[in-house]
Design an enzyme around this catalytic site. Sequence first.
Site, PDB file in Angstrom:
ATOM      1  CE  LYS A  99      58.222  42.784   4.427  1.00 46.82           C
ATOM      2  NZ  LYS A  99      58.919  43.491   3.358  1.00 46.82           N
ATOM      3  CD  GLN A 129      60.655  43.104   0.209  1.00 45.78           C
ATOM      4  OE1 GLN A 129      59.682  43.361   0.908  1.00 45.78           O
ATOM      5  NE2 GLN A 129      61.836  42.802   0.721  1.00 45.78           N
ATOM      6  CG  ASP A 174      59.423  49.736   4.099  1.00 38.54           C
ATOM      7  OD1 ASP A 174      59.570  48.912   5.011  1.00 38.54           O
ATOM      8  OD2 ASP A 174      59.374  49.422   2.891  1.00 38.54           O
TER       9      ASP A 174
END
Length: 282
Positions: A53, A97, A120
């Site tokens: 990322k 995460q 997200d």
Amino acid sequence: MSARILDGRAVAAEVLAEVGVRAERLRARGVVPCLAVVLVGDDPASAIYVRNKGRRAAEVGIETRDLRLPASTSESDLLARVDALARDPAVHGILVQLPLPPGIDARRVLEAIPPDKDVDGFHPENLGRLVIGDPRLVPCTPAGCMRLLAHTGIDLCGKRAVVVGRSNIVGKPMAHLLLQADATVTIAHSRTRDLPRVVGEADVVVAAAGRPGLVRGAWIREGAVVLDVGINRVEGRLTGDVEFAAAAERAAWITPVPGGVGPMTIACLMENVVQAAEGPPG
Ligand code: GUN
């Protein structure tokens, strides 16, 4: 029939090129798009995702802030860190995460991310907006799947779509995006009776069960589009949830693993970061 390959790397490059243009426009206005990535513990797969990322972000002009916390971090400590990022006006997107170490309630942590920084798309408000047909920040993997479907040029209106898997981060939002595109949607899962028949009726199959080779090639309807979200490590190799070679004999389009859905997820994450940095429409 022999399937055409849906090349996620190529389509992701198109998305990233657009994202780079939007990031440049923001920078010209003095806004440096910034993604904060929070990694708790030392899960090796998570560390690889986070590194990828960061690389992609740098390529498209997005700044990243890495927060690495030990596995011993308490929930209240993590919530305080997320809260600090939530209040920081220089941070446009916050990604925590998953999975989080045992003892931390992921739901509470995800709900602590302000919906307008939730790149997200996992916050209940963003998922709720998707369900009522007013999406803002959409989960990246399902968004990437929709981009791949658009790339085929196939009109989804009235098509039968089957999503195999009912997770909050892929299966459920995927089903709603397909529904919004006027497909007739079935969500299948581990308790579904006669999965081969259900999959065999689908014009579009999205396999997101996390079980290697679960969807057999012989189940696929001739001419279907097959998207394989699975990333399973089997004997050191990455394999999807679909029995690729046999499915490719019958499908019109199919995504490979790796190089299919995976690159799209990161590209759509970067798109969500610039969207968050641009602020609300209008
Ligand atoms: N872990 C596996 N996939 C994801 C994802 O899309 N977002 C986050 N935050 N964690 C993940």
